[in-house]
Design an enzyme around this catalytic site. Structure first.
Site, PDB file in Angstrom:
ATOM      1  N   TYR A  72       1.832 -23.313  13.835  1.00  0.00           N
ATOM      2  CA  TYR A  72       0.510 -23.409  13.203  1.00  0.00           C
ATOM      3  C   TYR A  72       0.043 -24.867  13.191  1.00  0.00           C
ATOM      4  O   TYR A  72      -1.152 -25.143  13.190  1.00  0.00           O
ATOM      5  CB  TYR A  72       0.553 -22.821  11.791  1.00  0.00           C
ATOM      6  CG  TYR A  72      -0.811 -22.442  11.260  1.00  0.00           C
ATOM      7  CD1 TYR A  72      -1.610 -21.537  11.953  1.00  0.00           C
ATOM      8  CD2 TYR A  72      -1.299 -22.977  10.078  1.00  0.00           C
ATOM      9  CE1 TYR A  72      -2.861 -21.174  11.484  1.00  0.00           C
ATOM     10  CE2 TYR A  72      -2.544 -22.622   9.590  1.00  0.00           C
ATOM     11  CZ  TYR A  72      -3.317 -21.726  10.299  1.00  0.00           C
ATOM     12  OH  TYR A  72      -4.561 -21.386   9.823  1.00  0.00           O
ATOM     13  N   LYS A 130      -6.229 -26.228   6.756  1.00  0.00           N
ATOM     14  CA  LYS A 130      -6.453 -25.127   5.818  1.00  0.00           C
ATOM     15  C   LYS A 130      -6.151 -25.541   4.375  1.00  0.00           C
ATOM     16  O   LYS A 130      -6.769 -25.052   3.427  1.00  0.00           O
ATOM     17  CB  LYS A 130      -5.614 -23.910   6.214  1.00  0.00           C
ATOM     18  CG  LYS A 130      -6.080 -23.218   7.488  1.00  0.00           C
ATOM     19  CD  LYS A 130      -7.468 -22.612   7.350  1.00  0.00           C
ATOM     20  CE  LYS A 130      -7.814 -21.740   8.557  1.00  0.00           C
ATOM     21  NZ  LYS A 130      -9.164 -21.148   8.453  1.00  0.00           N
TER      22      LYS A 130
END
Length: 254
Positions: free
Chosen positions: A155, A162
């Site tokens: 990720y 995020k």
């Protein structure tokens, strides 16, 4: 038990019929909301236009969030057609492939800046345009992922991005709460969307999430849509500043 009848919803981020944003749009439409949908560019339009027609969208406009002119044009149309806005769903993120697939420590300044701009600051830009049109009881939502809190393989830089989006959600919820506007983040587990397909070894991530989730099932766009529709309702007016897991219990397993 709840209804969105008469509410006006702007849904940003529909790319195709597998998009999280489309799951939310369908659910809100089913509960009575009127929709405004956007598409990124001409290439995306051919996938989104049939969905706009299917959902009877009152507004269907191009939106590249890096273009102030397109943002202004969209909101002029919303003000002209509706005169107000009750729901904003922001479901977009972007990072250049070279930076997404590399180590966090190696992320370029340009890639980091672009990822933050499209994935986070665009949320603020849309909120600023939406706020004057929003009556008390309005709802604002964005979409995040558990990689903001835990290190998820591959990720990479989107984890810090995020995390910034979630912090932004909390601060804006604090600022808009007295106006009766809620601000929340939806946090689905891994699921197969066009945006997620850019993550390296994503099929393995899906398989691992399925195995680890207590329900042994991945979240669907319908699951996410149902939750988003509830958060947009009057019954959820006092729920704000929260990151909401919708993941079959994925995040509770170490």
């Amino acid at each position: 038990m709840f209804s969105l009848k008469g509410k006006k919803a702007l849904i940003v981020g529909v790319a195709n019929s597998q998009s999280i944003a489309w799951g939310c749009a369908k659910a809100m439409k089913a509960q009575g909301a009127e929709l405004a949908l956007t598409y990124l560019n001409d290439k995306a339009k051919k996938h989104v236009a049939p969905l706009a027609e299917e959902s009877g969208a009152a507004i269907f406009e191009p939106l590249d969030v890096t273009s102030p002119q397109q943002i202004d044009a969209l909101y002029r149309q919303i003000e002209k057609v509706w005169g107000r806005l009750d729901i904003l769903l922001h479901s977009i993120a972007f990072c250049p492939q070279a930076d997404l697939h590399g180590r966090v420590v190696d992320c370029s300044a340009e890639g980091f800046g672009l990822a933050m701009d499209v994935s986070v600051h665009s949320f603020l830009r849309l909120i600023r345009k939406s706020e004057p049109l929003m009556p008390p009881g309005s709802s604002i939502m964005t979409v995040t992922f558990h990689g903001s809190e835990k290190v998820i393989s591959n990720y990479n830089i989107m984890g810090p991005v995020k995390a910034a989006l979630e912090s932004t959600t909390r601060y804006v919820a604090s600022e808009l709460g007295q106006k009766g506007i809620s601000v929340n983040a939806l946090s689905p587990g891994p699921l197969a969307t066009r945006a997620a397909s850019g993550i390296a070894s994503f099929d393995e991530m899906l398989a691992d999430a399925t195995e680890r989730s207590p329900t042994r099932k991945l979240a669907t766009i319908e699951d996410i849509g149902a939750y988003a529709a509830f958060l947009a309702s009057d019954e959820a007016m006092n729920i704000t500043g929260v990151v909401h897991p919708i993941d079959g219990g994925y995040r509770i397993i170490g």
